[in-house]
Design a protein around this motif. Structure first.
Motif, short mmCIF file in Angstrom:
data_model
loop_
_atom_site.label_atom_id
_atom_site.label_comp_id
_atom_site.label_asym_id
_atom_site.label_seq_id
_atom_site.Cartn_x
_atom_site.Cartn_y
_atom_site.Cartn_z
N HIS A 17 -7.15 -11.05 43.94
CA HIS A 17 -5.93 -11.53 43.27
C HIS A 17 -4.82 -11.68 44.30
O HIS A 17 -4.88 -11.10 45.37
CB HIS A 17 -5.46 -10.53 42.20
N ASP A 28 -8.99 -6.04 42.60
CA ASP A 28 -8.84 -5.95 41.15
C ASP A 28 -8.20 -4.63 40.74
O ASP A 28 -7.47 -4.53 39.77
CB ASP A 28 -10.23 -6.08 40.51
N HIS A 31 -4.35 -4.63 41.19
CA HIS A 31 -3.63 -5.77 40.63
C HIS A 31 -3.34 -5.48 39.17
O HIS A 31 -4.21 -5.03 38.43
CB HIS A 31 -4.49 -7.04 40.75
N ASP A 33 -2.83 -6.92 35.80
CA ASP A 33 -2.99 -8.16 35.05
C ASP A 33 -1.83 -8.43 34.12
O ASP A 33 -1.46 -9.57 33.85
CB ASP A 33 -4.28 -8.10 34.22
N GLY A 36 0.74 -9.66 36.63
CA GLY A 36 0.29 -10.62 37.63
C GLY A 36 0.82 -10.22 39.00
O GLY A 36 1.00 -11.05 39.88
#
Ligand SMILES: [Zn+2]
Ligand SMILES: [Zn+2]
Length: 68
Positions: A17, A28, A31, A33, A36
């Motif tokens: 990401h 992952d 990061h 989500d 973002g």
């Protein structure tokens, strides 16, 4: 995406990401989500750290304009 390299946080996992804010590549695990952003940046979200473009604090409540 064209993200290649290692996560800038742990530097041991492959980055998958890219942080929307600092532009660093993160894995992952590092990061968020929901935002973002990398965990570094998401940790500062909501907590004005003097980074500009923040949200203004409440603009209502016991209005100091209500002096009649
Ligand atoms: Zn990582
Ligand atoms: Zn970031």
């Amino acid at each position: 995406m064209s993200v290649s390299g290692l996560c800038h946080v742990c530097e041991s996992a492959e980055a998958s990401h890219t942080c929307d804010q600092c532009g660093r590549a993160v894995c992952d695990q590092h990061h968020d989500d929901a935002f973002g952003l990398c965990l570094d940046c998401s940790a500062g979200v909501g907590r004005g750290s003097g980074s500009g473009t923040g949200e203004e604090p409440g603009h209502n409540d016991t209005g100091d304009n209500v002096r009649f």
